[in-house]
Design a protein around this motif. Structure first.
Motif, PDB file in Angstrom:
ATOM      1  N   LEU A 241       0.827  -1.213   0.000  1.00 28.54           N
ATOM      2  CA  LEU A 241       0.000   0.000   0.000  1.00 28.54           C
ATOM      3  C   LEU A 241       0.860   1.261   0.000  1.00 28.54           C
ATOM      4  O   LEU A 241       0.526   2.255  -0.645  1.00 28.54           O
ATOM      5  CB  LEU A 241      -0.933   0.007   1.218  1.00 28.54           C
ATOM      6  CG  LEU A 241      -2.142  -0.927   1.172  1.00 28.54           C
ATOM      7  CD1 LEU A 241      -2.967  -0.766   2.443  1.00 28.54           C
ATOM      8  CD2 LEU A 241      -3.009  -0.641  -0.053  1.00 28.54           C
ATOM      9  N   GLU A 242       1.978   1.206   0.734  1.00 30.22           N
ATOM     10  CA  GLU A 242       2.885   2.365   0.754  1.00 30.22           C
ATOM     11  C   GLU A 242       3.400   2.652  -0.656  1.00 30.22           C
ATOM     12  O   GLU A 242       3.558   3.803  -1.054  1.00 30.22           O
ATOM     13  CB  GLU A 242       4.066   2.102   1.690  1.00 30.22           C
ATOM     14  CG  GLU A 242       3.700   1.984   3.152  1.00 30.22           C
ATOM     15  CD  GLU A 242       3.175   3.279   3.755  1.00 30.22           C
ATOM     16  OE1 GLU A 242       3.660   4.355   3.378  1.00 30.22           O
ATOM     17  OE2 GLU A 242       2.265   3.195   4.604  1.00 30.22           O
ATOM     18  N   ALA A 243       3.654   1.573  -1.425  1.00 34.25           N
ATOM     19  CA  ALA A 243       4.128   1.740  -2.801  1.00 34.25           C
ATOM     20  C   ALA A 243       3.057   2.397  -3.667  1.00 34.25           C
ATOM     21  O   ALA A 243       3.359   3.246  -4.519  1.00 34.25           O
ATOM     22  CB  ALA A 243       4.527   0.385  -3.380  1.00 34.25           C
ATOM     23  N   GLU A 244       1.793   2.021  -3.440  1.00 36.94           N
ATOM     24  CA  GLU A 244       0.697   2.642  -4.190  1.00 36.94           C
ATOM     25  C   GLU A 244       0.557   4.114  -3.820  1.00 36.94           C
ATOM     26  O   GLU A 244       0.347   4.973  -4.678  1.00 36.94           O
ATOM     27  CB  GLU A 244      -0.614   1.899  -3.914  1.00 36.94           C
ATOM     28  CG  GLU A 244      -0.666   0.503  -4.501  1.00 36.94           C
ATOM     29  CD  GLU A 244      -1.951  -0.230  -4.140  1.00 36.94           C
ATOM     30  OE1 GLU A 244      -2.985   0.454  -3.969  1.00 36.94           O
ATOM     31  OE2 GLU A 244      -1.917  -1.462  -4.020  1.00 36.94           O
ATOM     32  N   MET A 245       0.679   4.420  -2.535  1.00 40.30           N
ATOM     33  CA  MET A 245       0.539   5.812  -2.071  1.00 40.30           C
ATOM     34  C   MET A 245       1.668   6.705  -2.550  1.00 40.30           C
ATOM     35  O   MET A 245       1.505   7.917  -2.677  1.00 40.30           O
ATOM     36  CB  MET A 245       0.469   5.852  -0.541  1.00 40.30           C
ATOM     37  CG  MET A 245      -0.869   5.470   0.018  1.00 40.30           C
ATOM     38  SD  MET A 245      -0.987   5.873   1.777  1.00 40.30           S
ATOM     39  CE  MET A 245       0.146   4.705   2.477  1.00 40.30           C
ATOM     40  N   ALA A 246       2.833   6.112  -2.792  1.00 42.80           N
ATOM     41  CA  ALA A 246       3.997   6.893  -3.209  1.00 42.80           C
ATOM     42  C   ALA A 246       3.739   7.640  -4.511  1.00 42.80           C
ATOM     43  O   ALA A 246       4.383   8.653  -4.797  1.00 42.80           O
ATOM     44  CB  ALA A 246       5.219   5.985  -3.358  1.00 42.80           C
ATOM     45  N   GLU A 247       2.775   7.141  -5.296  1.00 42.93           N
ATOM     46  CA  GLU A 247       2.471   7.766  -6.585  1.00 42.93           C
ATOM     47  C   GLU A 247       1.440   8.887  -6.459  1.00 42.93           C
ATOM     48  O   GLU A 247       1.142   9.577  -7.434  1.00 42.93           O
ATOM     49  CB  GLU A 247       1.931   6.704  -7.563  1.00 42.93           C
ATOM     50  CG  GLU A 247       2.829   5.489  -7.731  1.00 42.93           C
ATOM     51  CD  GLU A 247       4.206   5.861  -8.235  1.00 42.93           C
ATOM     52  OE1 GLU A 247       4.305   6.749  -9.098  1.00 42.93           O
ATOM     53  OE2 GLU A 247       5.193   5.275  -7.734  1.00 42.93           O
ATOM     54  N   LEU A 248       0.895   9.074  -5.264  1.00 47.66           N
ATOM     55  CA  LEU A 248      -0.185  10.055  -5.084  1.00 47.66           C
ATOM     56  C   LEU A 248       0.323  11.385  -4.542  1.00 47.66           C
ATOM     57  O   LEU A 248       1.355  11.451  -3.888  1.00 47.66           O
ATOM     58  CB  LEU A 248      -1.230   9.490  -4.103  1.00 47.66           C
ATOM     59  CG  LEU A 248      -1.860   8.133  -4.453  1.00 47.66           C
ATOM     60  CD1 LEU A 248      -2.788   7.691  -3.328  1.00 47.66           C
ATOM     61  CD2 LEU A 248      -2.614   8.210  -5.775  1.00 47.66           C
ATOM     62  N   GLU A 249      -0.433  12.450  -4.813  1.00 47.16           N
ATOM     63  CA  GLU A 249      -0.179  13.747  -4.197  1.00 47.16           C
ATOM     64  C   GLU A 249      -0.628  13.699  -2.741  1.00 47.16           C
ATOM     65  O   GLU A 249      -1.389  12.816  -2.342  1.00 47.16           O
ATOM     66  CB  GLU A 249      -0.939  14.855  -4.943  1.00 47.16           C
ATOM     67  CG  GLU A 249      -0.533  15.034  -6.397  1.00 47.16           C
ATOM     68  CD  GLU A 249       0.918  15.460  -6.542  1.00 47.16           C
ATOM     69  OE1 GLU A 249       1.410  16.208  -5.662  1.00 47.16           O
ATOM     70  OE2 GLU A 249       1.569  15.051  -7.524  1.00 47.16           O
ATOM     71  N   ASP A 250      -0.165  14.683  -1.938  1.00 43.97           N
ATOM     72  CA  ASP A 250      -0.437  14.648  -0.496  1.00 43.97           C
ATOM     73  C   ASP A 250      -1.925  14.561  -0.166  1.00 43.97           C
ATOM     74  O   ASP A 250      -2.333  13.778   0.691  1.00 43.97           O
ATOM     75  CB  ASP A 250       0.167  15.889   0.179  1.00 43.97           C
ATOM     76  CG  ASP A 250       1.687  15.790   0.266  1.00 43.97           C
ATOM     77  OD1 ASP A 250       2.211  14.673   0.048  1.00 43.97           O
ATOM     78  OD2 ASP A 250       2.335  16.809   0.538  1.00 43.97           O
ATOM     79  N   GLU A 251      -2.763  15.371  -0.851  1.00 46.53           N
ATOM     80  CA  GLU A 251      -4.195  15.368  -0.553  1.00 46.53           C
ATOM     81  C   GLU A 251      -4.830  14.033  -0.926  1.00 46.53           C
ATOM     82  O   GLU A 251      -5.673  13.496  -0.203  1.00 46.53           O
ATOM     83  CB  GLU A 251      -4.892  16.506  -1.308  1.00 46.53           C
ATOM     84  CG  GLU A 251      -4.570  17.888  -0.740  1.00 46.53           C
ATOM     85  CD  GLU A 251      -5.327  19.003  -1.452  1.00 46.53           C
ATOM     86  OE1 GLU A 251      -6.203  18.680  -2.265  1.00 46.53           O
ATOM     87  OE2 GLU A 251      -5.023  20.173  -1.186  1.00 46.53           O
ATOM     88  N   GLU A 252      -4.407  13.485  -2.079  1.00 50.10           N
ATOM     89  CA  GLU A 252      -4.926  12.182  -2.509  1.00 50.10           C
ATOM     90  C   GLU A 252      -4.500  11.089  -1.532  1.00 50.10           C
ATOM     91  O   GLU A 252      -5.263  10.176  -1.227  1.00 50.10           O
ATOM     92  CB  GLU A 252      -4.398  11.850  -3.903  1.00 50.10           C
ATOM     93  CG  GLU A 252      -4.898  12.760  -5.012  1.00 50.10           C
ATOM     94  CD  GLU A 252      -4.249  12.429  -6.349  1.00 50.10           C
ATOM     95  OE1 GLU A 252      -4.980  12.303  -7.343  1.00 50.10           O
ATOM     96  OE2 GLU A 252      -3.005  12.294  -6.376  1.00 50.10           O
ATOM     97  N   LYS A 253      -3.273  11.215  -1.042  1.00 46.59           N
ATOM     98  CA  LYS A 253      -2.731  10.227  -0.103  1.00 46.59           C
ATOM     99  C   LYS A 253      -3.566  10.195   1.175  1.00 46.59           C
ATOM    100  O   LYS A 253      -3.893   9.124   1.695  1.00 46.59           O
ATOM    101  CB  LYS A 253      -1.277  10.580   0.218  1.00 46.59           C
ATOM    102  CG  LYS A 253      -0.514   9.496   0.942  1.00 46.59           C
ATOM    103  CD  LYS A 253       0.916   9.929   1.227  1.00 46.59           C
ATOM    104  CE  LYS A 253       1.705  10.121  -0.051  1.00 46.59           C
ATOM    105  NZ  LYS A 253       3.123  10.458   0.230  1.00 46.59           N
ATOM    106  N   GLN A 254      -3.921  11.388   1.670  1.00 45.11           N
ATOM    107  CA  GLN A 254      -4.713  11.469   2.895  1.00 45.11           C
ATOM    108  C   GLN A 254      -6.086  10.849   2.699  1.00 45.11           C
ATOM    109  O   GLN A 254      -6.587  10.112   3.555  1.00 45.11           O
ATOM    110  CB  GLN A 254      -4.845  12.937   3.331  1.00 45.11           C
ATOM    111  CG  GLN A 254      -5.360  13.122   4.751  1.00 45.11           C
ATOM    112  CD  GLN A 254      -4.526  12.382   5.796  1.00 45.11           C
ATOM    113  OE1 GLN A 254      -3.298  12.410   5.757  1.00 45.11           O
ATOM    114  NE2 GLN A 254      -5.195  11.703   6.719  1.00 45.11           N
TER     115      GLN A 254
END
Length: 364
Positions: A241-254
């Motif tokens: 999941l961390e690998a998937e989140m690494a591709e997102l912007e901060d707001e999308e990540k939250q």
């Protein structure tokens, strides 16, 4: 701060490293794909800096950083040259703390170097290699001290402590389990740069299904129970999941985290655990040119904190004008905080607290 990420091959170590540092280390599904340690530098998130940046309309915001070292997968016999051997043990010697990634998930598509999932066995395998390496170092130091003792009887105390350390290591226990050391003894053992004396954070790598409630995973429970016996920290992380989140912007990540019912990212967990484990805090400096966080050891006095900025600040230290971050924000600025008597003038014996916003006065 340098953190070394270790683990057996294929436990998710390089995947996690890639995710939190976006450094692009190799993460193929076979042992020893990491040979030289990859290094990634990440900012330590600190919401206080954003607030101070807006308050002062600062030109720059500078976060403190952590260096993550992705150290190649160790295997049984590494201390004797198995796998890729001792070169990796030397890489561990360079870091302040170890992030030991432990596999706590089942996946038939990802091979395990021993052909089975067992986090405690994995921990034992790596710890034993560090202990064996330490035993060799301590044995050499004992022989040297015994030789020097003939001309310097004052070394008896040092020899006695070395023998105690050896006894612990010979029992298959890490040196960090020696929790009864005095401050002076602890400083000496630390000076030996023993691998098994370094503080450890166990990163329990779980499946996507367990990411939100990872603490309920029985394998994670085993890791936590073991960590407590040696005073280590445990964090639950899903590298995938961390690998998937690494591709997102901060707001999308939250939004992604909230949707999954996860309170904070793996990186945030690791940073909090590392600060806690190493007794670290941050003080802040703020003004129109820049706002900045500085990392120091808990218990650091004002002149030494000033020295983190520049050696001249420590050498010519006069005083520290200090205000708590919460008080500064509540007042809306330094001038208002002064009017309310919340800005203090502190001398050489002042122990800096986390969140202190400080202006150092010095004269060289």
């Amino acid at each position: 701060m340098k953190l070394g990420m270790v683990g057996l091959p294929n436990v998710g170590k390089s995947t996690l490293f890639n995710a939190i540092t976006k450094a692009g280390a190799q993460a193929e599904n076979y042992p020893f794909c990491t040979i030289e340690p990859n290094v990634g530098v990440v900012q330590v998130p600190d919401e206080r800096l954003k607030v101070l940046h807006d308050m002062y309309d600062s030109k720059k915001t500078i976060y403190t950083t952590i260096e993550f070292y992705d150290i190649a997968g160790l295997v049984k016999g590494a201390s004797k040259g198995e796998g890729l051997g001792n070169q990796f043990l030397s890489h561990i010697r360079e870091v302040e703390a170890i992030v030991h990634v432990v596999r706590c998930f089942e996946d038939e598509n990802v091979v395990h170097v021993d052909g089975r999932i067992g986090p405690l066995k994995d921990i034992e395998t790596i710890n034993l290699e560090l202990i064996i390496s330490d035993l060799e170092l301590v044995e050499r130091r004992i022989q040297k001290t015994q030789k020097n003792l003939k001309v310097d009887k004052g070394l008896q105390k040092e020899l006695d402590l070395l023998l105690r350390v050896r006894e612990v290591l010979e029992q298959g226990l890490s040196a960090r389990t020696m929790t009864d050391l005095t401050e002076e003894e602890s400083a000496f053992v630390r000076s030996l740069t023993l691998l098994s004396y370094k503080p450890v954070i166990y990163a329990a790598n779980v499946s996507e299904e367990d990411a939100a409630e990872g603490g309920d995973n029985p394998l994670v429970q085993e890791v936590k129970a073991f960590a407590e016996t040696e005073g280590s920290e445990t964090v639950v992380i899903c590298a995938k999941l961390e690998a998937e989140m690494a591709e997102l912007e901060d707001e999308e990540k939250q939004a992604f985290l909230e949707e999954l019912g996860i309170r904070e990212s793996g990186l945030d967990k690791l940073i909090k655990a590392s600060y806690s484990l190493l007794d670290l805090i941050s003080f802040l400096t703020a003004g129109p040119p820049e706002v900045r966080a500085w990392t120091i050891k808990k218990g650091t006095k004002a002149p030494q904190a000033a020295g983190k900025i520049h050696s001249d600040f420590e050498r010519g230290f006069i005083r520290a004008e200090t205000v708590a971050y919460e008080d500064l924000v509540a007042c809306g600025g330094m001038a208002a905080a002064r009017e309310k008597g919340l800005v203090r003038s502190e001398g050489k014996d002042y122990v800096v607290k986390d969140g202190d916003v400080i202006l150092f006065r010095f004269n060289v």
